[in-house]
Design a protein around this motif. Structure first.
Motif, PDB file in Angstrom:
ATOM      1  N   PRO A  25      20.681  34.824   6.852  1.00  0.00           N
ATOM      2  CA  PRO A  25      21.170  34.956   8.224  1.00  0.00           C
ATOM      3  C   PRO A  25      20.991  36.372   8.754  1.00  0.00           C
ATOM      4  O   PRO A  25      21.052  37.351   8.010  1.00  0.00           O
ATOM      5  N   VAL A  26      20.771  36.455  10.049  1.00  0.00           N
ATOM      6  CA  VAL A  26      20.646  37.738  10.736  1.00  0.00           C
ATOM      7  C   VAL A  26      21.503  37.672  11.997  1.00  0.00           C
ATOM      8  O   VAL A  26      21.308  36.778  12.838  1.00  0.00           O
ATOM      9  N   ILE A  27      22.459  38.575  12.132  1.00  0.00           N
ATOM     10  CA  ILE A  27      23.267  38.634  13.349  1.00  0.00           C
ATOM     11  C   ILE A  27      22.456  39.345  14.427  1.00  0.00           C
ATOM     12  O   ILE A  27      22.111  40.514  14.295  1.00  0.00           O
ATOM     13  N   THR A  28      22.141  38.604  15.485  1.00  0.00           N
ATOM     14  CA  THR A  28      21.347  39.185  16.567  1.00  0.00           C
ATOM     15  C   THR A  28      22.221  39.900  17.586  1.00  0.00           C
ATOM     16  O   THR A  28      21.763  40.834  18.259  1.00  0.00           O
ATOM     17  N   GLU A  29      23.468  39.475  17.719  1.00  0.00           N
ATOM     18  CA  GLU A  29      24.402  40.146  18.609  1.00  0.00           C
ATOM     19  C   GLU A  29      25.818  39.708  18.267  1.00  0.00           C
ATOM     20  O   GLU A  29      26.046  38.615  17.733  1.00  0.00           O
ATOM     21  N   MET A  30      26.774  40.583  18.566  1.00  0.00           N
ATOM     22  CA  MET A  30      28.187  40.257  18.417  1.00  0.00           C
ATOM     23  C   MET A  30      28.912  40.898  19.597  1.00  0.00           C
ATOM     24  O   MET A  30      28.859  42.113  19.784  1.00  0.00           O
ATOM     25  N   THR A  31      29.559  40.066  20.401  1.00  0.00           N
ATOM     26  CA  THR A  31      30.121  40.526  21.664  1.00  0.00           C
ATOM     27  C   THR A  31      31.543  40.016  21.816  1.00  0.00           C
ATOM     28  O   THR A  31      31.843  38.868  21.467  1.00  0.00           O
ATOM     29  N   ALA A  32      32.427  40.871  22.350  1.00  0.00           N
ATOM     30  CA  ALA A  32      33.810  40.496  22.643  1.00  0.00           C
ATOM     31  C   ALA A  32      34.000  40.442  24.156  1.00  0.00           C
ATOM     32  O   ALA A  32      33.554  41.341  24.882  1.00  0.00           O
ATOM     33  N   TYR A  33      34.667  39.378  24.609  1.00  0.00           N
ATOM     34  CA  TYR A  33      34.954  39.210  26.041  1.00  0.00           C
ATOM     35  C   TYR A  33      36.466  39.187  26.232  1.00  0.00           C
ATOM     36  O   TYR A  33      37.145  38.254  25.785  1.00  0.00           O
ATOM     37  N   PHE A  34      36.996  40.236  26.879  1.00  0.00           N
ATOM     38  CA  PHE A  34      38.429  40.336  27.132  1.00  0.00           C
ATOM     39  C   PHE A  34      38.746  39.833  28.544  1.00  0.00           C
ATOM     40  O   PHE A  34      37.957  40.054  29.477  1.00  0.00           O
ATOM     41  N   PRO A  35      39.894  39.180  28.739  1.00  0.00           N
ATOM     42  CA  PRO A  35      40.300  38.764  30.092  1.00  0.00           C
ATOM     43  C   PRO A  35      40.361  39.961  31.036  1.00  0.00           C
ATOM     44  O   PRO A  35      40.868  41.031  30.675  1.00  0.00           O
ATOM     45  N   GLY A  36      39.818  39.793  32.228  1.00  0.00           N
ATOM     46  CA  GLY A  36      39.871  40.854  33.225  1.00  0.00           C
ATOM     47  C   GLY A  36      38.765  41.878  33.126  1.00  0.00           C
ATOM     48  O   GLY A  36      38.620  42.722  34.013  1.00  0.00           O
ATOM     49  N   VAL A  37      37.975  41.854  32.050  1.00  0.00           N
ATOM     50  CA  VAL A  37      36.848  42.782  31.894  1.00  0.00           C
ATOM     51  C   VAL A  37      35.583  42.048  32.337  1.00  0.00           C
ATOM     52  O   VAL A  37      35.257  41.000  31.772  1.00  0.00           O
ATOM     53  N   PRO A  38      34.855  42.580  33.332  1.00  0.00           N
ATOM     54  CA  PRO A  38      33.749  41.819  33.944  1.00  0.00           C
ATOM     55  C   PRO A  38      32.459  41.782  33.136  1.00  0.00           C
ATOM     56  O   PRO A  38      31.423  41.398  33.657  1.00  0.00           O
ATOM     57  N   GLY A  70      30.736  41.772  28.719  1.00  0.00           N
ATOM     58  CA  GLY A  70      31.001  41.748  27.289  1.00  0.00           C
ATOM     59  C   GLY A  70      30.967  43.144  26.685  1.00  0.00           C
ATOM     60  O   GLY A  70      30.314  44.064  27.208  1.00  0.00           O
ATOM     61  N   ILE A  71      31.685  43.297  25.565  1.00  0.00           N
ATOM     62  CA  ILE A  71      31.731  44.565  24.834  1.00  0.00           C
ATOM     63  C   ILE A  71      31.034  44.363  23.492  1.00  0.00           C
ATOM     64  O   ILE A  71      31.421  43.487  22.711  1.00  0.00           O
ATOM     65  N   ALA A  72      30.006  45.157  23.230  1.00  0.00           N
ATOM     66  CA  ALA A  72      29.309  45.059  21.942  1.00  0.00           C
ATOM     67  C   ALA A  72      30.248  45.475  20.820  1.00  0.00           C
ATOM     68  O   ALA A  72      30.923  46.510  20.905  1.00  0.00           O
ATOM     69  N   ASP A 100      40.367  39.267  -0.172  1.00  0.00           N
ATOM     70  CA  ASP A 100      41.466  38.413  -0.609  1.00  0.00           C
ATOM     71  C   ASP A 100      41.748  37.239   0.327  1.00  0.00           C
ATOM     72  O   ASP A 100      42.401  36.281  -0.068  1.00  0.00           O
ATOM     73  N   ALA A 101      41.302  37.320   1.579  1.00  0.00           N
ATOM     74  CA  ALA A 101      41.638  36.278   2.545  1.00  0.00           C
ATOM     75  C   ALA A 101      40.560  36.208   3.628  1.00  0.00           C
ATOM     76  O   ALA A 101      39.690  37.066   3.716  1.00  0.00           O
ATOM     77  N   ASP A 102      40.654  35.175   4.456  1.00  0.00           N
ATOM     78  CA  ASP A 102      39.687  34.951   5.535  1.00  0.00           C
ATOM     79  C   ASP A 102      40.032  35.845   6.732  1.00  0.00           C
ATOM     80  O   ASP A 102      40.413  35.376   7.805  1.00  0.00           O
ATOM     81  N   VAL A 103      39.875  37.147   6.528  1.00  0.00           N
ATOM     82  CA  VAL A 103      40.233  38.138   7.541  1.00  0.00           C
ATOM     83  C   VAL A 103      39.144  39.199   7.605  1.00  0.00           C
ATOM     84  O   VAL A 103      38.556  39.573   6.585  1.00  0.00           O
ATOM     85  N   ALA A 104      38.865  39.671   8.821  1.00  0.00           N
ATOM     86  CA  ALA A 104      37.890  40.744   9.012  1.00  0.00           C
ATOM     87  C   ALA A 104      38.339  41.624  10.169  1.00  0.00           C
ATOM     88  O   ALA A 104      39.124  41.207  11.033  1.00  0.00           O
ATOM     89  N   VAL A 105      37.830  42.850  10.175  1.00  0.00           N
ATOM     90  CA  VAL A 105      38.046  43.778  11.288  1.00  0.00           C
ATOM     91  C   VAL A 105      36.696  44.058  11.922  1.00  0.00           C
ATOM     92  O   VAL A 105      35.752  44.457  11.238  1.00  0.00           O
ATOM     93  N   VAL A 106      36.597  43.806  13.225  1.00  0.00           N
ATOM     94  CA  VAL A 106      35.411  44.190  13.984  1.00  0.00           C
ATOM     95  C   VAL A 106      35.831  45.280  14.959  1.00  0.00           C
ATOM     96  O   VAL A 106      37.014  45.459  15.244  1.00  0.00           O
ATOM     97  N   LYS A 107      34.859  46.011  15.466  1.00  0.00           N
ATOM     98  CA  LYS A 107      35.211  47.187  16.270  1.00  0.00           C
ATOM     99  C   LYS A 107      34.250  47.351  17.432  1.00  0.00           C
ATOM    100  O   LYS A 107      33.052  47.064  17.316  1.00  0.00           O
ATOM    101  N   GLY A 108      34.781  47.798  18.563  1.00  0.00           N
ATOM    102  CA  GLY A 108      33.972  48.070  19.738  1.00  0.00           C
ATOM    103  C   GLY A 108      34.565  49.191  20.558  1.00  0.00           C
ATOM    104  O   GLY A 108      35.703  49.628  20.330  1.00  0.00           O
TER     105      GLY A 108
END
Length: 549
Positions: free
Chosen positions: A377-390, A392-394, A403-411
């Protein structure tokens, strides 16, 4: 399968229950064996499609047969349906141990038969795919052997052996044709195991799920407590009327019932006020995450592509209408569009979500079939869309829990003024029976477009031609992205999970689960509709451990 009706092996220590199951399966037309005297040898001799296993998951010594079946390359594809006493915790334990399905005792006969038929269908498809892959691999190996032989002869034999070389070359060309045919078979295999892809959506394909959602009335979140509140209010009015017209000897009983109803109403109103506070405070901090995924050959680096497109822009398909895929096609790359939920937890732009959102191939059996074919697999893009923000945020993956199904992403969200969400401290913040509020994006695009209304989603689909990334940007520009809010109560608190009943579905993974104090106690990661509407969240302590420097 050898028998179209299916071969079932029943292992159940209770004689009466075993006889009941055997009779039920025989009546349904299955070939059944209960001879477990030889242990695993008996399973190998009978070669069943499905094993019906009576077991108690907390007692690990009862699950040795399950472990042996799933650990052996000769039997790992046998489906195991476990019959287990207990509730969700025991069923979950059984699935964790490797069972393909778990059914609680006592069971309904028709439900057991339905689940067995489902496992038989799954095994049949898996067996067919494995056979096709084996034949394709044999063709590939045969062609490669001939090519290698031709090259070796060219090196050893010189001008005096041109005639022999010519014969070998002709043979090589024949086998190359077979190799080319095997490549076409592989293309069809790729198509069969990547039906989950949505990289080329037409206008009509995008609109259909949203149209269905509109027709079903799925236009937005509803307050989970409203129906119960209306019922209690009516009950209160009825009791007051009865008290007004009752005799003195009955008044005390009715008054006690009225007091109980009023207390329950007060509790609902208190929970509702807490939920509204959470929504006002933190709705803008919960984002929809879009992950674009492509696949490449780990040896050549070539990306998986459509073989080509028709004049109408549709992917070329085989006789079964499966899109033709390969590494050397002329069509666009095959992309998967994965959606999940995340929430902002630090001023530095850290967002908590699930591991399987940040890396969609993690513990994904459907994608594993692709990866087993030599693709990565290759991630071509990862974008976050927040309410009120016109827009996407890379974002990018920063940390993943082991230990668990948890991750931290950052933008980079520092200049957007988004409030970070408070995380709960200690286990006392999570109490069985306590009220919870869940925010997230279940069904992702479908729910958002359905809430937008028919005219709006039609214009968006037309303007974007169904491209998921353009759809997301258009939704953000129109300020239409906002999470769905549902309410419920905690059913159980376990060391590694919280069981609760607030509704969610695919796309809601990674959403924050709030207690009535407005703090996150868990991260949503699974829904189990077949288990009485129970959903699971990972305790937030696993997420907090990733936020430490």
């Amino acid at each position: 399968m050898e028998d179209k009706t299916g071969k079932l092996f029943v292992v159940e220590p209770d004689d009466a229950l075993r006889d009941h199951i055997t009779a039920l399966l025989n009546d349904a037309g299955f070939e059944v064996s209960t001879d477990y005297s030889g242990g695993m040898k008996a399973v190998l001799a009978f070669n069943p499609d499905v094993v019906v296993l009576g077991a108690d998951p907390p007692q690990l010594d009862c699950c040795n047969l399950l472990s042996e079946i799933k650990a052996s390359k000769h039997t790992h594809n046998i489906r195991v349906v476990m019959l287990s006493p207990g509730g969700p915790a025991e069923r979950t334990r059984g699935m964790d141990l490797g069972a393909d399905d778990v059914l609680s005792l006592p069971f309904e006969s028709h439900e057991l038969l339905s689940r067995i038929r489902l496992q038989l269908r799954n095994k049949s498809l898996s067996d067919e795919l494995a056979e096709r892959l084996r034949l394709a691999e044999e063709n590939r190996n045969g062609a490669q052997q001939v090519i290698t032989a031709v090259r070796e002869e060219r090196r050893i034999l010189r001008a005096g052996r041109l005639a022999t070389v010519a014969v070998l070359i002709v043979a090589g060309l024949v086998f190359l044709l077979l190799y080319r045919r095997s490549q076409e078979q592989n293309t069809r295999v790729y198509a069969a195991i990547t039906r989950l892809q949505t990289g080329v959506l037409t206008h009509q394909q995008l609109m259909e799920p949203s149209r269905q959602a509109l027709e079903n009335g799925e236009r937005g979140p509803s307050q989970a407590g409203d129906p119960q509140k209306l019922q209690l209010q009516k009950r209160s009015e009825d009791l007051r009327s009865q008290i007004a017209g009752s005799r003195a000897e009955n008044s005390a009983v009715l008054q006690s019932q009225l007091s109980e109803v009023e207390n329950r109403l007060l509790k609902l109103e208190t929970e509702g006020r807490a939920a509204q506070t959470i929504i006002r405070s933190y709705e803008p901090s919960v984002c929809l995450i879009h992950v674009g995924l492509a696949f490449r050959d780990h040896i050549t680096g070539l990306r998986l592509r459509y073989a080509g497109l028709t004049s109408s822009g549709e992917p070329l398909a085989d006789e079964k209408n499966n899109p033709l895929l390969g590494l050397t096609g002329t069509g666009p790359e095959v992309h998967l569009d994965i959606f999940g939920t995340g929430f902002l937890v630090s001023a530095g732009g850290q967002i908590l979500t699930n591991h399987h959102v940040a890396e969609p191939w993690w513990q994904n059996d459907e994608m594993k079939e692709m990866l087993d074919q030599g693709l990565e697999p290759v991630i071509t893009e990862m974008t976050a869309y927040f309410p009120g923000v016109p827009h996407g945020i890379a974002i990018h993956t920063e940390k993943i829990s082991s230990d668990a199904d948890v991750a931290v992403v950052k933008g980079n969200v520092g200049e957007l003024g988004i409030r970070q969400i408070a995380l709960a401290d200690g286990r006392h913040a999570t109490v069985s029976g306590g009220p919870v509020v869940l925010l997230g994006y279940p069904t992702a695009l479908n729910a958002i477009l359905a809430r937008a209304g028919s005219e709006t989603f039609r214009s968006i689909a037309t303007a974007t031609n169904g491209d998921p990334r353009q759809v997301m940007e258009e939704l953000a520009r129109r300020n239409l992205i906002r999470p769905v809010i549902t309410q419920g109560h905690i059913g159980d608190v376990l060391p590694d999970k919280i069981v609760y009943d607030a509704q969610t579905s695919s796309g809601g993974s990674g959403g924050p689960l709030f207690n009535n104090e407005g703090k996150v106690i868990g991260i949503n990661f699974a829904m189990l509709r077949e288990f009485g509407g129970s959903n699971f969240a990972i305790p937030v302590v696993y997420g907090k451990s990733l936020l430490k420097p």
